[in-house]
Motif scaffolding. Structure first.
Motif, PDB file in Angstrom:
ATOM      1  N   ALA A 578       0.829  -1.193   0.000  1.00 12.19           N
ATOM      2  CA  ALA A 578       0.000   0.000   0.000  1.00 12.19           C
ATOM      3  C   ALA A 578       0.866   1.247   0.000  1.00 12.19           C
ATOM      4  O   ALA A 578       1.971   1.246   0.556  1.00 12.19           O
ATOM      5  N   PRO A 579       0.410   2.312  -0.647  1.00 12.73           N
ATOM      6  CA  PRO A 579       1.136   3.579  -0.572  1.00 12.73           C
ATOM      7  C   PRO A 579       1.298   3.997   0.885  1.00 12.73           C
ATOM      8  O   PRO A 579       0.404   3.792   1.707  1.00 12.73           O
ATOM      9  N   SER A 580       2.428   4.535   1.179  1.00  5.71           N
ATOM     10  CA  SER A 580       2.706   4.949   2.554  1.00  5.71           C
ATOM     11  C   SER A 580       1.897   6.190   2.875  1.00  5.71           C
ATOM     12  O   SER A 580       2.176   7.277   2.371  1.00  5.71           O
ATOM     13  N   SER A 581       0.855   6.030   3.694  1.00 11.76           N
ATOM     14  CA  SER A 581       0.037   7.166   4.103  1.00 11.76           C
ATOM     15  C   SER A 581      -0.604   6.840   5.438  1.00 11.76           C
ATOM     16  O   SER A 581      -0.870   5.676   5.749  1.00 11.76           O
ATOM     17  N   PRO A 582      -0.828   7.852   6.250  1.00 12.26           N
ATOM     18  CA  PRO A 582      -1.412   7.609   7.570  1.00 12.26           C
ATOM     19  C   PRO A 582      -2.842   7.133   7.470  1.00 12.26           C
ATOM     20  O   PRO A 582      -3.547   7.414   6.490  1.00 12.26           O
ATOM     21  N   ALA A 583      -3.271   6.404   8.482  1.00 16.20           N
ATOM     22  CA  ALA A 583      -4.658   5.958   8.519  1.00 16.20           C
ATOM     23  C   ALA A 583      -5.590   7.144   8.680  1.00 16.20           C
ATOM     24  O   ALA A 583      -5.272   8.108   9.368  1.00 16.20           O
ATOM     25  N   GLN A 584      -6.728   7.076   7.999  1.00 19.77           N
ATOM     26  CA  GLN A 584      -7.698   8.169   8.038  1.00 19.77           C
ATOM     27  C   GLN A 584      -9.070   7.649   8.403  1.00 19.77           C
ATOM     28  O   GLN A 584      -9.432   6.511   8.104  1.00 19.77           O
ATOM     29  N   LEU A 585      -9.831   8.541   9.030  1.00 19.56           N
ATOM     30  CA  LEU A 585     -11.235   8.271   9.298  1.00 19.56           C
ATOM     31  C   LEU A 585     -12.100   8.861   8.193  1.00 19.56           C
ATOM     32  O   LEU A 585     -11.814   9.936   7.669  1.00 19.56           O
ATOM     33  N   ILE A 586     -13.147   8.126   7.858  1.00 20.69           N
ATOM     34  CA  ILE A 586     -14.195   8.614   6.966  1.00 20.69           C
ATOM     35  C   ILE A 586     -15.491   8.538   7.770  1.00 20.69           C
ATOM     36  O   ILE A 586     -15.729   7.537   8.462  1.00 20.69           O
ATOM     37  N   ALA A 737      -4.239  -3.839   0.017  1.00 15.78           N
ATOM     38  CA  ALA A 737      -5.086  -3.396   1.125  1.00 15.78           C
ATOM     39  C   ALA A 737      -5.603  -1.984   0.921  1.00 15.78           C
ATOM     40  O   ALA A 737      -6.673  -1.629   1.446  1.00 15.78           O
ATOM     41  N   HIS A 738      -4.883  -1.160   0.135  1.00 13.24           N
ATOM     42  CA  HIS A 738      -5.339   0.219  -0.054  1.00 13.24           C
ATOM     43  C   HIS A 738      -6.552   0.316  -0.973  1.00 13.24           C
ATOM     44  O   HIS A 738      -7.090   1.404  -1.173  1.00 13.24           O
ATOM     45  N   TRP A 739      -6.977  -0.817  -1.563  1.00 13.42           N
ATOM     46  CA  TRP A 739      -8.220  -0.818  -2.325  1.00 13.42           C
ATOM     47  C   TRP A 739      -9.444  -0.588  -1.434  1.00 13.42           C
ATOM     48  O   TRP A 739     -10.503  -0.213  -1.920  1.00 13.42           O
ATOM     49  N   PHE A 740      -9.307  -0.871  -0.148  1.00 14.37           N
ATOM     50  CA  PHE A 740     -10.478  -1.049   0.698  1.00 14.37           C
ATOM     51  C   PHE A 740     -10.593  -0.002   1.793  1.00 14.37           C
ATOM     52  O   PHE A 740      -9.607   0.581   2.242  1.00 14.37           O
ATOM     53  N   GLU A 741     -11.849   0.154   2.245  1.00 16.66           N
ATOM     54  CA  GLU A 741     -12.099   0.786   3.516  1.00 16.66           C
ATOM     55  C   GLU A 741     -12.932  -0.181   4.349  1.00 16.66           C
ATOM     56  O   GLU A 741     -13.706  -0.983   3.802  1.00 16.66           O
ATOM     57  N   VAL A 742     -12.750  -0.116   5.642  1.00 13.87           N
ATOM     58  CA  VAL A 742     -13.424  -1.030   6.554  1.00 13.87           C
ATOM     59  C   VAL A 742     -14.293  -0.211   7.504  1.00 13.87           C
ATOM     60  O   VAL A 742     -13.822   0.754   8.107  1.00 13.87           O
ATOM     61  N   ALA A 811     -13.388  -1.778  16.865  1.00 16.18           N
ATOM     62  CA  ALA A 811     -12.232  -1.000  17.337  1.00 16.18           C
ATOM     63  C   ALA A 811     -11.075  -1.881  17.777  1.00 16.18           C
ATOM     64  O   ALA A 811      -9.904  -1.519  17.597  1.00 16.18           O
ATOM     65  N   GLU A 812     -11.363  -3.027  18.346  1.00 19.47           N
ATOM     66  CA  GLU A 812     -10.281  -3.888  18.854  1.00 19.47           C
ATOM     67  C   GLU A 812      -9.369  -4.402  17.747  1.00 19.47           C
ATOM     68  O   GLU A 812      -8.261  -4.850  18.013  1.00 19.47           O
ATOM     69  N   TYR A 813      -9.833  -4.346  16.509  1.00 14.78           N
ATOM     70  CA  TYR A 813      -9.066  -4.932  15.414  1.00 14.78           C
ATOM     71  C   TYR A 813      -8.415  -3.888  14.509  1.00 14.78           C
ATOM     72  O   TYR A 813      -7.750  -4.239  13.538  1.00 14.78           O
ATOM     73  N   VAL A 814      -8.610  -2.631  14.824  1.00 12.93           N
ATOM     74  CA  VAL A 814      -8.111  -1.570  13.952  1.00 12.93           C
ATOM     75  C   VAL A 814      -6.599  -1.604  13.827  1.00 12.93           C
ATOM     76  O   VAL A 814      -6.034  -1.526  12.721  1.00 12.93           O
ATOM     77  N   GLU A 819      -1.695  -2.796  10.420  1.00 12.33           N
ATOM     78  CA  GLU A 819      -0.459  -3.526  10.133  1.00 12.33           C
ATOM     79  C   GLU A 819      -0.527  -4.238   8.789  1.00 12.33           C
ATOM     80  O   GLU A 819       0.504  -4.456   8.140  1.00 12.33           O
ATOM     81  N   LEU A 820      -1.746  -4.572   8.351  1.00 15.38           N
ATOM     82  CA  LEU A 820      -1.923  -5.239   7.060  1.00 15.38           C
ATOM     83  C   LEU A 820      -1.989  -4.246   5.908  1.00 15.38           C
ATOM     84  O   LEU A 820      -2.105  -4.654   4.756  1.00 15.38           O
ATOM     85  N   GLY A 821      -1.976  -2.963   6.215  1.00 14.28           N
ATOM     86  CA  GLY A 821      -1.977  -1.957   5.163  1.00 14.28           C
ATOM     87  C   GLY A 821      -3.286  -1.231   4.971  1.00 14.28           C
ATOM     88  O   GLY A 821      -3.397  -0.362   4.092  1.00 14.28           O
ATOM     89  N   VAL A 822      -4.331  -1.571   5.756  1.00 13.47           N
ATOM     90  CA  VAL A 822      -5.595  -0.851   5.658  1.00 13.47           C
ATOM     91  C   VAL A 822      -5.399   0.543   6.245  1.00 13.47           C
ATOM     92  O   VAL A 822      -4.904   0.689   7.365  1.00 13.47           O
ATOM     93  N   ASN A 823      -5.769   1.565   5.488  1.00 12.21           N
ATOM     94  CA  ASN A 823      -5.575   2.923   6.000  1.00 12.21           C
ATOM     95  C   ASN A 823      -6.815   3.804   5.879  1.00 12.21           C
ATOM     96  O   ASN A 823      -6.740   5.010   6.070  1.00 12.21           O
ATOM     97  N   GLN A 824      -7.969   3.195   5.542  1.00 10.19           N
ATOM     98  CA  GLN A 824      -9.214   3.948   5.468  1.00 10.19           C
ATOM     99  C   GLN A 824     -10.250   3.239   6.335  1.00 10.19           C
ATOM    100  O   GLN A 824     -10.615   2.089   6.073  1.00 10.19           O
ATOM    101  N   PHE A 825     -10.729   3.935   7.366  1.00 11.78           N
ATOM    102  CA  PHE A 825     -11.677   3.353   8.309  1.00 11.78           C
ATOM    103  C   PHE A 825     -12.917   4.241   8.390  1.00 11.78           C
ATOM    104  O   PHE A 825     -12.819   5.456   8.567  1.00 11.78           O
TER     105      PHE A 825
END
Length: 876
Positions: A578-586, A737-742, A811-814, A819-825
């Protein structure tokens, strides 16, 4: 195959006609949860059956079949001229794809006639493995428009099962639009059985309340439970109506001719969890109704018909008419009340009567007097000794009295029912109670006889052509409805007949003796040159040879192509870092004040879902005004000064029906930054815009994900809510992982439905044209048996969504997902106040900055109810 000799000089062609030609009538598709049900369907006139295997089918509680059953089952079906469709109609998770691939190879090799599919990735896998194995798009794909049909066609589907919510007018409109778009795909509709209140493929209730997903074949039937209606904080008195989400059972019998005229290819009966008697009963009723509508000659002994005295006298049909008999049989098969569903349009007052959510049967009448062991009722449909009844006092949630009738004494419109001593608690039965006939042992016996033994009860017609001339063999050509053709010749030549020459009647009499076979004579044509004779024994041999050769052709398994060198791995996307970028909230908001709160909290991306699309222009104005103000603020004055200017994506409704593009036009007119895509129409309509795929696209594996990314260029995809944390982790390892938001915080959208609770119980109207729009003036919740109050909202199409009253969090799994590269929550709000929005956003911001743990978050926000903590769909 040789052809008749051209030297034959035909005499005038003689014909013996039977008008049974089902090739021009719609296919009748019956359910089969086990072998006995399959036999019941075949012996009562089904053209095809659908059934599931041990995995990946939407009725996991059915007995189902095994892979080892397939060769024998398909041979049985094909010998009888019946098709067999397998239901692989659930979402398939990443770790299950290899097993699904093996299932598919087994089906293709076994000559299954088609597979019914929900998962888009599975459609892709099938087409990768085989170019011609038929795919039927399941009703779980939520197809409600010609655009949806075209989407299914692009996946390689050969048939589409429309959503149950499509009215006849909409079906006709879809057919018309398909012609305009040059789409040639047959359509299938459910015509009878249990009616889900929520759109299939869009119901998350079982997942939200019990961790059992309807998209995985584990529906817990929460729609059949009682609910209280809470409007503006007060309980609404509804009398004996408490089953607010339980529709009557679907019966399309009254609109069958309309469905046939609409060009519907296949009529489907629901019921893979039902008994063989149910399958036999309902299949036979619809077989005969289709034959009547298409002016066909019945190919079955007449339907079990109760005596006129046992028929409902309140029906508009005469007591001894086929329609009256059909109604009786269908109500005895299984009935929560029978209704045409949405076929005739929306009538919220009739769809859900709300008085019970379980089987009743035939309405017998009302209790007048209770005396000793005798109960007098005002009779609507007289009964006989041995019938079973239940007494309905308006509290179906409690234990109800019922039993078998010992004797019946009729006096005009009244009947005295006698029961065995002590079989009923008469203190619990009162005048005014309703009486329902739930069991008819005689009808059950007749139904079981219809599929008992090994001799075929239902026979398909075959057409015979007979040719003959002197000193030549007699030639018989036979054709069955499936297109099989055989030709047999006599072992001896025809000779001059001195008496009793062969005539059409004599040939018909001898060749129609097909009693213990799957066949019966349909049409017979004969071209005989002269007065000819052949021994009866030879005619009998020819008849047996025709049957033998036709059966031999029929049982040959379908030879679908199967590419030997293609595998699942060919379709899997390449996972990249994934591109290196901080996790963000939506955040997704549903009110204008929530937008202001989210902006003040520094949210860079907002999704907005409003009931009235016209308000999106105001939402866009609010965000752009804030954006302009942020650009001139002092850095210290704004929490968002270090973040990009906020963007607003707006959400169209989850369902788009024919003629509803005006809603999409209103959404686009707001000129938002992008769109949250919920369905196939929106994929096409907003194709040239910035788009995010929402959870309703049911993205549960890499094959589905890569299809949407590659074909529609969606910026991100929302992961299906059906995945738990282990499955989600597996998923992230198969795709970038950067394809997705959770979605990590939400009130789960449980029921999404055409049924409008506002209209049904807060007005006397039938639909949006006359309901007075109570959804605009009342805040409504549904209180379940645990006391939880679930939030009810309407959308622009007047469709209702029931949101879980308790917010769920992952929240417990964020941190593990990061760590897996998800950065959109994503976090979603429904009816929270601006203050609550601010508080919740602050907590999740702390979580993403590693200032608190997930367990601290859900405890601080008190995300719990009296049943314990609800940690969401991602819980292990």
């Amino acid at each position: 195959m040789s052809t008749p000799s051209p030297s034959i000089v035909p005499s005038p062609v003689s014909l013996r006609w039977s008008t049974t030609d089902r090739r021009s009538s719609p296919e009748l598709l019956a359910p089969a949860g086990n072998w006995e049900c399959a036999k019941a369907a075949v012996e009562n006139g089904a053209d095809a059956i659908y059934f599931g295997l041990e995995r990946f089918n939407a009725r996991m509680r059915a007995q189902n079949f095994t892979e080892a059953d397939l060769p024998q089952l398909m041979e049985f079906l094909h010998r009888r001229g019946v098709k067999g469709y397998i239901t692989l109609n659930t979402l398939v998770f990443p770790g299950e794809l290899p097993e699904a691939e093996q299932y598919l190879r087994t089906m293709i090799t076994a000559g299954v006639d088609a597979v019914i599919v929900q998962d888009i990735g599975i459609c892709r896998l099938i087409r990768h493995l085989s170019p011609d194995f038929p795919i039927h798009a399941s009703t779980q794909m939520t197809i409600t428009s010609a655009v949806g049909v075209e989407f299914a066609q692009s996946l390689g589907c050969q048939l589409v099962v429309l959503a149950r919510e499509c009215a006849l007018k909409e079906i006709n409109k879809i057919q018309q639009q398909m012609v305009d778009r040059q789409i040639a795909l047959p359509l299938e509709v459910f015509v009878h059985g249990a009616l889900c209140v929520a759109y299939s493929g869009q119901c998350l209730t079982s997942e939200a309340l019990g961790g059992r997903s309807a998209n995985r074949g584990e529906c817990a039937q929460a729609c059949r439970m009682p609910y209280e209606l809470i409007a503006d904080g007060e309980r609404v008195e509804l009398g004996d109506r408490s089953y607010l989400l339980s529709p009557q059972d679907l019966s399309g019998l009254a609109v069958l001719p309309d469905l046939i005229r609409a060009g519907v290819h296949c009529l489907k009966i629901e019921g893979r969890l039902k008994s063989p008697e149910y399958v036999a009963n309902v299949t036979r009723v619809y077989r005969q109704a289709i034959d009547r509508a298409c002016h066909l000659t019945p190919a079955h002994p007449s339907s079990p018909t109760p005596p006129p005295s046992a028929l409902r006298t309140t029906t508009h049909a005469p007591a001894n008419s086929p329609q009256s008999s059909d109604r009786y049989n269908l109500e005895m098969a299984f009935s929560r009340g029978l209704y045409t569903g949405w076929f005739r349009g929306i009538n919220n007052q009739e769809l859900v009567h709300a008085r019970f959510g379980k089987k009743r049967g035939v309405y017998l009448g009302e209790v007048k007097r209770v005396q000793k062991e005798h109960i007098t009722i005002h009779l609507q449909a007289p009964v006989k000794p041995g019938d079973g009844v239940v007494f309905d006092n308006g509290h179906p949630e409690a234990k109800e009295e019922g039993g078998r009738i010992f004797a019946v004494d009729t006096h005009g419109a009244e009947a005295v029912l006698s029961f065995g001593r002590g079989s009923l608690n008469l203190k619990r039965i009162h005048p005014g109670d309703k009486v329902w006939k739930t069991s008819d042992p005689e009808l059950g016996r007749q139904l079981r006889q219809s599929y008992a033994g090994d001799t075929p009860h239902f026979q398909q017609s075959i057409d015979l052509e007979v040719y003959g001339e002197l000193d030549q063999p007699l030639m018989v050509i036979a054709r069955d409805p499936q297109g099989h053709v055989v030709q047999v010749e006599s072992a001896m030549p025809l000779v001059v007949a001195h008496s009793q020459p062969l005539t059409v009647d004599r040939l018909s009499d001898q060749l129609s003796r097909l009693g213990n076979t799957p066949f019966r004579l349909g049409t017979l044509s004969a071209q005989l040159n002269g007065s000819l004779m052949l021994p009866i024994s030879e005619l009998n041999r020819l008849r047996r040879e025709v049957v033998s050769q036709l059966e031999a052709q029929r049982i040959q398994p379908k030879r679908w192509q199967l590419y030997p060198d293609r595998t699942l791995s060919d379709l899997l996307p390449t996972s990249s870092a994934a591109p290196s970028s901080p996790a963000q909230l939506i955040v997704l908001v549903r009110t204008l004040p929530q937008i202001q709160a989210a902006l003040q909290a520094g949210m860079p991306t907002l999704y907005c879902e409003l009931e009235d699309p016209r308000q999106y222009q105001e939402a866009v104005r609010v965000v752009r005004t804030y954006r302009q103000g942020s650009s001139v603020r002092e850095p210290a004055a704004s929490l968002s000064s270090t973040l990009p200017p906020p963007e607003l994506f707006v959400a169209p409704p989850r369902i788009t029906k024919p003629n509803e593009n005006w809603i999409l036009q209103q959404v686009r007119s707001a000129d938002a930054d992008g769109y949250l895509i919920r369905n196939y129409d929106q994929l096409e309509y907003f194709r040239n815009d910035r788009c995010i795929g929402d959870f309703s696209l049911n993205v549960a594996n890499p094959l589905t994900a890569s299809y949407f990314k590659q074909e529609f260029n969606l910026e991100r995809l929302t992961v299906s809510y059906d995945l738990n944390i282990d499955q989600l982790q597996d998923f992230m390892k198969t795709c970038p992982a950067h394809w997705f938001e959770v979605t990590i915080h939400q009130h789960m959208p449980m029921f999404h439905m055409e049924h409008c609770v506002f209209c049904a119980f807060l007005s006397e109207g039938t639909d949006f044209t006359n309901c007075g729009r109570p959804c605009e003036t009342h805040e409504v919740k549904l209180r379940d048996r645990t006391g939880t109050e679930h939030i009810l909202q309407a959308d622009a199409g007047c469709r209702n969504t029931v949101f879980n009253g308790v917010a769920q969090t992952g929240a417990e799994y964020v941190h593990r997902l990061m760590e897996l590269g998800v950065n959109q929550f994503r976090i979603e709000f429904v009816n929270e106040t601006p203050e609550q929005v601010t508080q919740i956003i602050r907590r999740y911001q702390q979580l993403l900055r590693f200032e608190i743990k997930g367990s601290q978050l859900w405890r601080a926000l008190k995300l719990q109810n009296q049943l314990g903590v609800t940690r969401g769909a991602m819980v292990d």
